[in-house]
Design a protein around this motif. Structure first.
Motif, PDB file in Angstrom:
ATOM      1  N   GLY A  59       0.807  -1.214   0.000  1.00  0.00           N
ATOM      2  CA  GLY A  59       0.000   0.000   0.000  1.00  0.00           C
ATOM      3  C   GLY A  59       0.843   1.268   0.000  1.00  0.00           C
ATOM      4  N   ILE A  60       0.151   2.398   0.074  1.00  0.00           N
ATOM      5  CA  ILE A  60       0.818   3.704   0.099  1.00  0.00           C
ATOM      6  C   ILE A  60       1.337   3.952   1.506  1.00  0.00           C
ATOM      7  CG2 ILE A  60       0.480   6.187  -0.182  1.00  0.00           C
ATOM      8  CD1 ILE A  60      -1.685   5.544  -2.233  1.00  0.00           C
ATOM      9  N   LYS A  61       2.602   4.366   1.581  1.00  0.00           N
ATOM     10  CA  LYS A  61       3.251   4.593   2.881  1.00  0.00           C
ATOM     11  C   LYS A  61       3.973   5.932   2.876  1.00  0.00           C
ATOM     12  CE  LYS A  61       2.778   0.131   4.112  1.00  0.00           C
ATOM     13  NZ  LYS A  61       2.292  -0.423   5.332  1.00  0.00           N
ATOM     14  N   THR A  62       4.214   6.444   4.079  1.00  0.00           N
ATOM     15  CA  THR A  62       5.029   7.644   4.250  1.00  0.00           C
ATOM     16  C   THR A  62       5.823   7.483   5.535  1.00  0.00           C
ATOM     17  OG1 THR A  62       5.024  10.052   4.155  1.00  0.00           O
ATOM     18  CG2 THR A  62       3.331   9.025   5.520  1.00  0.00           C
ATOM     19  N   SER A  63       6.633   8.471   5.867  1.00  0.00           N
ATOM     20  CA  SER A  63       7.463   8.408   7.072  1.00  0.00           C
ATOM     21  C   SER A  63       7.136   9.565   7.996  1.00  0.00           C
ATOM     22  CB  SER A  63       8.942   8.462   6.686  1.00  0.00           C
ATOM     23  OG  SER A  63       9.247   9.724   6.134  1.00  0.00           O
ATOM     24  N   ARG A  64       7.578   9.470   9.239  1.00  0.00           N
ATOM     25  CA  ARG A  64       7.389  10.564  10.205  1.00  0.00           C
ATOM     26  C   ARG A  64       8.111  11.821   9.719  1.00  0.00           C
ATOM     27  NH1 ARG A  64       5.252   8.870  15.066  1.00  0.00           N
ATOM     28  NH2 ARG A  64       5.235   6.619  15.348  1.00  0.00           N
ATOM     29  N   GLU A  65       9.272  11.637   9.107  1.00  0.00           N
ATOM     30  CA  GLU A  65      10.042  12.770   8.593  1.00  0.00           C
ATOM     31  C   GLU A  65       9.254  13.492   7.501  1.00  0.00           C
ATOM     32  OE1 GLU A  65      11.300   9.609   8.741  1.00  0.00           O
ATOM     33  OE2 GLU A  65      12.609   9.855  10.484  1.00  0.00           O
ATOM     34  N   ALA A  66       8.584  12.720   6.633  1.00  0.00           N
ATOM     35  CA  ALA A  66       7.784  13.323   5.563  1.00  0.00           C
ATOM     36  C   ALA A  66       6.595  14.084   6.141  1.00  0.00           C
ATOM     37  CB  ALA A  66       7.313  12.256   4.584  1.00  0.00           C
ATOM     38  N   VAL A  67       6.000  13.560   7.208  1.00  0.00           N
ATOM     39  CA  VAL A  67       4.881  14.248   7.862  1.00  0.00           C
ATOM     40  C   VAL A  67       5.367  15.568   8.462  1.00  0.00           C
ATOM     41  CG1 VAL A  67       3.227  14.152   9.779  1.00  0.00           C
ATOM     42  CG2 VAL A  67       3.554  12.156   8.305  1.00  0.00           C
ATOM     43  N   ALA A  68       6.533  15.541   9.126  1.00  0.00           N
ATOM     44  CA  ALA A  68       7.091  16.760   9.724  1.00  0.00           C
ATOM     45  C   ALA A  68       7.378  17.801   8.643  1.00  0.00           C
ATOM     46  CB  ALA A  68       8.356  16.428  10.503  1.00  0.00           C
ATOM     47  N   GLU A  69       7.931  17.371   7.521  1.00  0.00           N
ATOM     48  CA  GLU A  69       8.218  18.291   6.420  1.00  0.00           C
ATOM     49  C   GLU A  69       6.924  18.853   5.828  1.00  0.00           C
ATOM     50  OE1 GLU A  69      10.074  18.159   1.963  1.00  0.00           O
ATOM     51  OE2 GLU A  69      10.946  16.814   3.461  1.00  0.00           O
ATOM     52  N   PHE A  70       5.905  18.006   5.705  1.00  0.00           N
ATOM     53  CA  PHE A  70       4.600  18.426   5.188  1.00  0.00           C
ATOM     54  C   PHE A  70       4.010  19.532   6.061  1.00  0.00           C
ATOM     55  CE2 PHE A  70      -0.051  17.727   5.536  1.00  0.00           C
ATOM     56  CZ  PHE A  70      -0.427  18.079   4.247  1.00  0.00           C
TER      57      PHE A  70
END
Length: 109
Positions: free
Chosen positions: A59-70
């Motif tokens: 499935g589609i995944k992301t990281s905590r770092e990507a959330v913080a950058e978002f």
């Protein structure tokens, strides 16, 4: 770019429980998370910002770092609070019509 080997990858259910997506003690819906991943969310400066993600077999995944950058990009400190939003298509059309009328009245167009 998300480091798929060394980062902890999170799915929509896990992302929804992170503090930026919790409102009144309730996690965001998975639909909201998928919308942010696919279409993005509007930042305070009017730009559309997408949450970076990777597509995996599970499935589609992301990281905590990507959330913080978002979240950082959504709140963009370079843009002062109260900065006017981008004009809507209707507002732009009205401005164009007004400018064309002024040019016509001046005999330019």
């Amino acid at each position: 770019m998300i480091d798929v080997i060394n980062s902890e990858l999170l799915d929509a259910k896990e992302i929804a429980k992170l503090p930026p997506f919790v409102r009144n003690g309730k996690a965001a819906s998975r639909g909201t998370i998928y919308r942010i991943l696919q279409r993005g969310a509007r930042a305070i400066n009017g730009k559309l910002i997408k949450l970076e993600c990777v597509k995996t077999p599970s499935g589609i995944k992301t990281s905590r770092e990507a959330v913080a950058e978002f979240v950082q990009r959504l709140t963009d400190p370079a843009v002062a609070p109260g900065t006017p939003r981008a004009a809507t298509p209707r507002q732009r059309a009205k401005r164009v019509e007004k400018a064309e009328a002024e040019l016509s009245a001046a005999g330019i167009k």
